[in-house]
Design a protein around this motif. Structure first.
Motif, PDB file in Angstrom:
ATOM      1  N   GLN A   9       0.857  -1.181   0.000  1.00 45.37           N
ATOM      2  CA  GLN A   9       0.000   0.000   0.000  1.00 45.37           C
ATOM      3  C   GLN A   9       0.892   1.228   0.000  1.00 45.37           C
ATOM      4  O   GLN A   9       1.806   1.332   0.833  1.00 45.37           O
ATOM      5  CB  GLN A   9      -0.906   0.002   1.232  1.00 45.37           C
ATOM      6  CG  GLN A   9      -1.832   1.217   1.324  1.00 45.37           C
ATOM      7  CD  GLN A   9      -2.582   1.271   2.635  1.00 45.37           C
ATOM      8  OE1 GLN A   9      -2.277   0.537   3.588  1.00 45.37           O
ATOM      9  NE2 GLN A   9      -3.568   2.159   2.709  1.00 45.37           N
ATOM     10  N   LEU A  10       0.664   2.133  -0.946  1.00 47.01           N
ATOM     11  CA  LEU A  10       1.431   3.366  -1.014  1.00 47.01           C
ATOM     12  C   LEU A  10       0.677   4.447  -0.246  1.00 47.01           C
ATOM     13  O   LEU A  10      -0.477   4.768  -0.573  1.00 47.01           O
ATOM     14  CB  LEU A  10       1.629   3.783  -2.473  1.00 47.01           C
ATOM     15  CG  LEU A  10       2.672   4.874  -2.748  1.00 47.01           C
ATOM     16  CD1 LEU A  10       4.066   4.420  -2.327  1.00 47.01           C
ATOM     17  CD2 LEU A  10       2.655   5.257  -4.222  1.00 47.01           C
ATOM     18  N   VAL A  11       1.334   4.998   0.778  1.00 48.78           N
ATOM     19  CA  VAL A  11       0.676   5.943   1.677  1.00 48.78           C
ATOM     20  C   VAL A  11       1.551   7.189   1.826  1.00 48.78           C
ATOM     21  O   VAL A  11       2.752   7.071   2.064  1.00 48.78           O
ATOM     22  CB  VAL A  11       0.478   5.316   3.080  1.00 48.78           C
ATOM     23  CG1 VAL A  11      -0.270   6.274   3.997  1.00 48.78           C
ATOM     24  CG2 VAL A  11      -0.245   3.984   2.990  1.00 48.78           C
ATOM     25  N   PRO A  12       0.996   8.402   1.671  1.00 47.20           N
ATOM     26  CA  PRO A  12       1.775   9.594   2.002  1.00 47.20           C
ATOM     27  C   PRO A  12       2.268   9.505   3.444  1.00 47.20           C
ATOM     28  O   PRO A  12       1.515   9.072   4.334  1.00 47.20           O
ATOM     29  CB  PRO A  12       0.768  10.741   1.821  1.00 47.20           C
ATOM     30  CG  PRO A  12      -0.243  10.199   0.859  1.00 47.20           C
ATOM     31  CD  PRO A  12      -0.362   8.737   1.178  1.00 47.20           C
ATOM     32  N   ILE A  13       3.495   9.880   3.677  1.00 45.35           N
ATOM     33  CA  ILE A  13       4.051   9.738   5.025  1.00 45.35           C
ATOM     34  C   ILE A  13       3.204  10.471   6.054  1.00 45.35           C
ATOM     35  O   ILE A  13       2.985   9.985   7.174  1.00 45.35           O
ATOM     36  CB  ILE A  13       5.517  10.205   5.047  1.00 45.35           C
ATOM     37  CG1 ILE A  13       6.385   9.143   4.358  1.00 45.35           C
ATOM     38  CG2 ILE A  13       6.006  10.467   6.464  1.00 45.35           C
ATOM     39  CD1 ILE A  13       7.828   9.501   4.184  1.00 45.35           C
ATOM     40  N   ALA A  14       2.686  11.624   5.683  1.00 51.78           N
ATOM     41  CA  ALA A  14       1.847  12.379   6.618  1.00 51.78           C
ATOM     42  C   ALA A  14       0.566  11.638   6.972  1.00 51.78           C
ATOM     43  O   ALA A  14      -0.053  11.921   8.011  1.00 51.78           O
ATOM     44  CB  ALA A  14       1.511  13.742   6.021  1.00 51.78           C
ATOM     45  N   ASP A  15       0.155  10.670   6.128  1.00 51.87           N
ATOM     46  CA  ASP A  15      -1.112   9.960   6.352  1.00 51.87           C
ATOM     47  C   ASP A  15      -0.934   8.578   6.975  1.00 51.87           C
ATOM     48  O   ASP A  15      -1.914   7.826   7.094  1.00 51.87           O
ATOM     49  CB  ASP A  15      -1.864   9.816   5.028  1.00 51.87           C
ATOM     50  CG  ASP A  15      -2.338  11.152   4.472  1.00 51.87           C
ATOM     51  OD1 ASP A  15      -2.382  12.133   5.252  1.00 51.87           O
ATOM     52  OD2 ASP A  15      -2.637  11.223   3.272  1.00 51.87           O
TER      53      ASP A  15
END
Length: 363
Positions: A9-15
């Protein structure tokens, strides 16, 4: 997306959610090779605050996170390590060094993952590497005196020269002040003004050309936790800066990052004098390793008593970006085979500079 029982799963680090953040910290704690501040979640968060392209590829097996690969991902699908040209070391946040990174990337939006200082002990990087080299370090686990004695036995001449300059400085009658945790913002500004002038003078790439990189240094200077602290150390002679160093540390690792000295004090070897004072103070403050980074700089050969391998290369999927990069690498390889002398290296140098600029600006 499933791949040999691994989902990604690719997730923005902030999220990243609370569970994923806890997994990052737990996986890092379970792998001593990740003790560098580069691998701390807090470092990733600071970069995420300054860049909008930071992502984390989360690898899971049976619902449990087994690895997290932080990155900067461009609009073209080209991924690079966090920190761009500031990133000396990077890798997969995991306690399993055998995870197949290429397979994990296979069904992601990432067309190319370019790496240059990845932990070679992680087989997913080593197996894709075009180049592996040592990254030097100072092992202080037995104390500063034990390190100095080991260095004396290994290179007596170099250590005699360092001690001679120490005596010369001590006996000079000048006003000498070491500040090993200098909290003065104006000294930080002077340090980096001098560093950028050094880049200009030596025609080296200015890693602070992008605004976010300059702002990150200020953020690190203010960030003071057990897992991540920005550290400014200075040496003043007669009230003027003679040498300075800005780095970052975790609980037990200092990353030796941006040293600089003022040429008018070169006769005293101020950079080395400051390093010696730093090593003793850091050893007394829980630091058991100083990472010097890869490269063949003379001071690294003099000071290092340990190393670990880092890898450079690319992990590619069929794509336009991968084709363009492969064409560039082919042009460089062809030029190097021709009897052109130094000219044969120009294409490779140009490509490297372009890639560094792309990493700095997120292209």
């Amino acid at each position: 997306m499933a791949n040999r029982a691994i989902t990604t799963q690719l997730v923005p680090i902030a999220d990243l959610d609370r569970s994923q953040r806890a997994s990052w910290r737990g996986l890092r704690a379970g792998n001593p090779a990740l003790a560098s501040p580069y691998f701390s979640l807090e470092f990733a968060d600071l970069i995420s605050d300054r860049r909008n392209d930071t992502q984390a590829l989360v690898l899971s097996r049976k619902g449990c996170t087994v690895g997290i690969l932080p990155m900067q991902l461009s609009r073209l699908g080209v991924a690079r390590p966090l920190g761009g040209p500031l990133g000396d070391h990077h890798g997969l946040i995991s306690d399993d060094d055998s995870l197949d990174i290429a397979s994990a990337l296979e069904h992601s939006p990432i067309s190319v993952f370019c790496f240059h200082g990845a932990l070679a002990r992680q087989t997913g990087f080593a197996g894709q590497a075009s180049h592996i080299e040592p990254s030097w370090s100072v092992d202080l686990s037995q104390g500063c005196d034990a390190w100095l004695e080991e260095r004396r036995r290994a290179d007596a001449k170099a250590m005699r020269n360092i001690r001679a300059r120490q005596r010369k400085l001590t006996e000079s009658g000048l006003d000498i002040v070491y500040r090993l945790d200098d909290r003065r913002p104006e000294m930080l500004a002077q340090t980096f003004a001098c560093k950028r002038e050094q880049y200009r003078r030596t025609h080296a790439f200015d890693v602070f050309i992008a605004r976010w990189a300059r702002e990150l240094i200020g953020d690190l200077f203010e960030h003071q936790t057990q897992q991540l602290r920005g550290c400014l150390s200075t040496l003043e002679i007669n009230g003027q800066l003679a040498a300075a160093h800005f780095g970052m540390r975790s609980e037990n690792v200092l990353h030796y990052w941006f040293p600089v000295y003022w040429p008018e004090h070169a006769q005293f070897g101020p950079g080395l004098q400051l390093f010696m004072e730093m090593a003793r103070a850091m050893a007394d403050d829980g630091i058991d390793t100083i990472h010097l980074g890869p490269g063949d700089a003379e001071f690294k050969q003099k000071l290092a008593n340990a190393s670990f391998d880092v890898a450079a290369g690319r992990i590619e999927q069929p794509s336009m970006a991968a084709s363009l990069m492969a064409a560039g690498a082919g042009m460089d390889a062809f030029a190097r085979r021709l009897p052109l002398g130094r000219v044969a290296r120009w294409p490779g140098k140009a490509l490297h500079r372009l890639d560094t600029l792309a990493a700095a600006y997120g292209i």
